[in-house]
Write a protein that holds these residues in place. Structure first.
Motif, mmCIF file in Angstrom:
data_model
loop_
_atom_site.group_PDB
_atom_site.id
_atom_site.type_symbol
_atom_site.label_atom_id
_atom_site.label_comp_id
_atom_site.label_asym_id
_atom_site.label_seq_id
_atom_site.Cartn_x
_atom_site.Cartn_y
_atom_site.Cartn_z
ATOM 1 N N TRP A 162 5.329 -13.777 10.199
ATOM 2 C CA TRP A 162 5.002 -14.145 8.682
ATOM 3 C C TRP A 162 5.707 -15.673 8.497
ATOM 4 O O TRP A 162 5.904 -16.153 7.412
ATOM 5 C CB TRP A 162 5.293 -13.346 7.643
ATOM 6 C CG TRP A 162 4.198 -12.218 7.650
ATOM 7 C CD1 TRP A 162 4.329 -10.907 8.177
ATOM 8 C CD2 TRP A 162 2.885 -12.262 6.832
ATOM 9 N NE1 TRP A 162 3.322 -10.305 8.013
ATOM 10 C CE2 TRP A 162 2.326 -10.926 7.063
ATOM 11 C CE3 TRP A 162 2.346 -13.180 5.992
ATOM 12 C CZ2 TRP A 162 1.183 -10.535 6.792
ATOM 13 C CZ3 TRP A 162 0.980 -13.035 5.613
ATOM 14 C CH2 TRP A 162 0.559 -11.598 6.042
ATOM 15 N N ASP A 206 -3.622 -2.004 5.246
ATOM 16 C CA ASP A 206 -4.035 -2.843 6.530
ATOM 17 C C ASP A 206 -3.886 -2.035 7.879
ATOM 18 O O ASP A 206 -4.807 -2.190 8.670
ATOM 19 C CB ASP A 206 -2.981 -4.083 6.548
ATOM 20 C CG ASP A 206 -3.424 -5.068 5.731
ATOM 21 O OD1 ASP A 206 -4.120 -5.134 4.945
ATOM 22 O OD2 ASP A 206 -2.510 -6.124 5.903
ATOM 23 N N PHE A 244 9.040 3.747 12.752
ATOM 24 C CA PHE A 244 8.370 5.038 13.451
ATOM 25 C C PHE A 244 8.019 4.753 14.785
ATOM 26 O O PHE A 244 7.479 3.417 15.219
ATOM 27 C CB PHE A 244 7.168 5.034 12.475
ATOM 28 C CG PHE A 244 6.167 5.833 13.128
ATOM 29 C CD1 PHE A 244 6.258 7.379 13.105
ATOM 30 C CD2 PHE A 244 5.074 5.367 13.792
ATOM 31 C CE1 PHE A 244 5.215 8.082 13.663
ATOM 32 C CE2 PHE A 244 4.175 6.311 14.468
ATOM 33 C CZ PHE A 244 4.279 7.578 14.239
ATOM 34 N N ALA A 263 4.338 -15.004 0.121
ATOM 35 C CA ALA A 263 4.261 -15.833 -0.840
ATOM 36 C C ALA A 263 3.362 -15.253 -1.855
ATOM 37 O O ALA A 263 3.417 -14.004 -2.200
ATOM 38 C CB ALA A 263 3.836 -17.197 -0.448
ATOM 39 N N GLU A 271 10.578 3.282 6.102
ATOM 40 C CA GLU A 271 10.402 1.727 6.490
ATOM 41 C C GLU A 271 11.203 1.073 7.498
ATOM 42 O O GLU A 271 12.489 1.309 7.622
ATOM 43 C CB GLU A 271 10.664 0.903 4.991
ATOM 44 C CG GLU A 271 10.721 -0.553 5.264
ATOM 45 C CD GLU A 271 9.546 -1.196 5.581
ATOM 46 O OE1 GLU A 271 8.426 -0.910 5.291
ATOM 47 O OE2 GLU A 271 9.784 -2.249 6.612
ATOM 48 N N GLN A 272 10.678 0.286 8.503
ATOM 49 C CA GLN A 272 11.434 -0.194 9.599
ATOM 50 C C GLN A 272 12.587 -1.187 9.260
ATOM 51 O O GLN A 272 13.723 -1.233 9.728
ATOM 52 C CB GLN A 272 10.446 -0.749 10.631
ATOM 53 C CG GLN A 272 9.885 -2.016 10.107
ATOM 54 C CD GLN A 272 9.088 -2.820 11.050
ATOM 55 O OE1 GLN A 272 8.905 -2.106 12.215
ATOM 56 N NE2 GLN A 272 8.412 -3.684 10.854
ATOM 57 N N ARG A 295 4.357 -12.018 -3.729
ATOM 58 C CA ARG A 295 4.250 -10.929 -3.062
ATOM 59 C C ARG A 295 5.613 -10.325 -3.360
ATOM 60 O O ARG A 295 5.648 -8.930 -3.403
ATOM 61 C CB ARG A 295 4.040 -10.877 -1.608
ATOM 62 C CG ARG A 295 3.866 -9.717 -0.863
ATOM 63 C CD ARG A 295 3.681 -9.742 0.675
ATOM 64 N NE ARG A 295 3.730 -8.432 1.081
ATOM 65 C CZ ARG A 295 4.717 -7.884 1.946
ATOM 66 N NH1 ARG A 295 5.934 -8.492 1.642
ATOM 67 N NH2 ARG A 295 4.697 -6.685 2.295
ATOM 68 N N ALA A 351 0.791 -1.379 -0.057
ATOM 69 C CA ALA A 351 -0.052 -0.049 -0.042
ATOM 70 C C ALA A 351 0.604 1.068 0.115
ATOM 71 O O ALA A 351 0.810 2.201 -0.779
ATOM 72 C CB ALA A 351 -0.802 -0.095 1.106
ATOM 73 N N LEU A 354 0.186 -13.643 -3.767
ATOM 74 C CA LEU A 354 -1.031 -12.516 -3.891
ATOM 75 C C LEU A 354 -1.866 -12.606 -4.884
ATOM 76 O O LEU A 354 -1.523 -12.647 -5.914
ATOM 77 C CB LEU A 354 -0.280 -11.398 -3.714
ATOM 78 C CG LEU A 354 0.379 -10.546 -2.308
ATOM 79 C CD1 LEU A 354 0.604 -9.266 -2.563
ATOM 80 C CD2 LEU A 354 -0.666 -10.796 -0.970
#
Ligand SMILES: Cc1cc2nc3c(=O)[nH]c(=O)nc-3n(C[C@H](O)[C@H](O)[C@H](O)COP(=O)(O)OP(=O)(O)OC[C@H]3O[C@@H](n4cnc5c(N)ncnc54)[C@H](O)[C@@H]3O)c2cc1C
Length: 431
Positions: free
Chosen positions: A282, A338, A174, A85, A75-76, A149, A56, A87
């Motif tokens: 995951w 999400d 963040f 895997a 991004e962390q 993905r 997203a 999508l």
């Protein structure tokens, strides 16, 4: 069947309308994405920060770039790597990816199955046939793809960085934010901070941005869990993968499988019910025996695929969700993907909804004269649809796992397509 699902999350379904509410903005001109790049007047200097370089966040970044904005994505993760895997990218999401420049990439990395189907869990009989391939292209003006993905993620990230090599800042986890009348200060672990005019929280189901805006609201374990595996196609007996995209549903369980990476890999997800498991992540390993035990009594095709999974290639995770939010924005900060609307995977729309948000939030900024107006346009256009799909995914979970014969009757089977979700073009809907 009694089932193990968390019943508390079913209460919201009572109010659910039969089809997704149109956003009531039909009076606004729908300027399609491709026709107004760079047309962002005084807003083009806006400093837009996006938290989270998932599907997203990267879609939003790229769509904003298409209008001449220079968003920065924090991004962390230390590096953007190979995770996840399969999508599903249904036509409603494909419209967006095509518009932002990924049409060729999708053809290269995606599988576009000609046929799909629904099989009976016990007999393996194909009871519902679904046309995909060219028929989808003709019907919706965009194709239906199944992708890895990691491949889609890499293509999106490459596109964003090719446009602006400073656009993605990894290693930025963040932690919190403070808003004042001119903007937002972002704080990261390790002591960094940054300033932005607007912040888009795209940091997934455990969103810290959401927590900052709306307080702590722990995602709930739904009672569903997923097994996920990838099996080399060549390791399976001929005829096992027929049709190439297939859902099997039965009491308390379902099993979806499709081909990815040029047909060399079979991606599968087995959704079952548990009341005793809360592990997150995951990459939690599962054993083949554990999954075979879950699917005892199921037809041979499913069990053959499970048994062929490489021993280090089977993972499991618990499915969490939250109640739909009545609002996504506070001041200059909003949510997408999400973070705004985590959903169960039964309609295969989780990634698609985040991709839709990414395009619509960019179009809202391009169309508006102020930050307030942009965020209002975005939420008005997106919240009713995404919250509806979120709840509909819960209903579909109950339906699929009920074992009802209805699931196997052509014309009665519920899916993203039967619910009308694919007839939506985020690059052209009114915003
Ligand atoms: C590692 C991973 C693997 C996945 N694998 C699959 C899969 O195999 N199949 C499937 O259907 N779906 C998978 N998903 C989920 C799917 O990608 C999402 O449901 C959907 O695409 C919506 O995407 P999103 O961008 O909103 O959220 P996500 O894809 O969850 O992306 C959120 C991003 O935000 C980052 N982030 C989180 N917290 C912070 C923070 N505090 N600071 C900065 N950055 C932060 C995360 O690292 C991540 O990159 C996976 C998600 C992840 C994160």
């Amino acid at each position: 069947m009694k089932g193990l699902v968390n019943r508390s999350f079913l209460s919201a379904l009572r109010e659910q309308p039969r089809s997704w509410p149109r956003c009531g903005l039909a009076d606004r001109p729908a300027v399609p994405y491709a026709q107004n790049p760079g047309n962002v007047a005084g807003m083009s200097q806006l400093n837009i920060a996006i938290i989270g370089a998932g599907i997203a966040g990267l879609t939003a970044a790229r769509a904003l770039q298409g209008f001449g904005f220079k968003p920065v994505v924090y991004e962390q993760a230390p590096v953007l790597g190979e995770v996840g895997a399969g999508l599903t990218v249904s036509p409603n999401a494909t419209h967006v990816l095509n518009a932002i420049g990924l049409e060729g990439a999708l053809e290269r990395i995606g599988m576009c199955p000609e046929r799909g189907g629904v099989k009976h869990w016990k007999t393996g009989e194909l009871l519902v046939e679904i046309s995909r391939g060219n028929e989808m292209r003709e019907k919706y003006g965009a194709a239906y793809y199944q992708v890895h993905r990691a491949d889609l993620h890499r293509e999106l990230a490459d596109l964003v960085v090719t446009t602006d090599e400073q656009a993605i800042r990894t290693n930025h986890s963040f932690k919190g934010l403070e808003q004042d009348s001119d903007g937002v200060t972002l704080f990261f672990e390790k002591g960094h901070s940054a300033r932005a005019d607007v912040v888009i929280g795209a940091d997934g189901v455990r969103s810290r941005v959401r927590e900052q805006l709306f307080g702590k609201d722990t995602p709930r374990f739904t009672g569903y869990m997923a097994f996920r595996g990838l099996v080399p196609f060549a390791h399976l007996p001929a005829g096992t993968i027929e049709p190439s995209s297939c859902l099997s549903t039965g009491p308390g369980r379902s099993f979806t499988r499709y081909l990815i990476r040029g047909g060399s890999l079979v991606n599968f997800v087995g959704l079952t019910e548990r009341d005793d498991w809360r592990e997150e992540g995951w990459s939690i390993r599962a054993t083949i025996k554990e999954m075979l035990d879950e699917y005892s009594g199921w037809y041979e095709g499913v069990r053959t695929i499970i048994a062929a999974t490489p021993p280090d290639g089977l993972f499991k995770w618990a499915l969490f969700d939250r109640e739909p939010l009545p609002e996504w924005t506070r001041g200059r900060v909003t949510l997408i993907g999400d973070a705004a609307h985590p959903m169960l995977p039964f309609l295969g729309q989780g990634a698609a909804m985040g991709i839709e948000d990414g395009m619509v939030v960019a179009r809202a900024f391009a169309a508006a004269d102020s930050v307030d107006e942009a965020l209002r346009r975005y939420v008005e256009a997106r919240l009713p649809r995404a919250n509806w799909v979120m709840l509909e995914s819960r209903k579909t979970a109950l339906n699929y796992h009920s074992g009802r014969e209805e699931n196997f009757k052509p014309g009665k089977h519920v899916s993203a397509e039967s619910l009308g979700l694919m007839a939506y073009n985020p690059a052209a809907v009114p915003v």
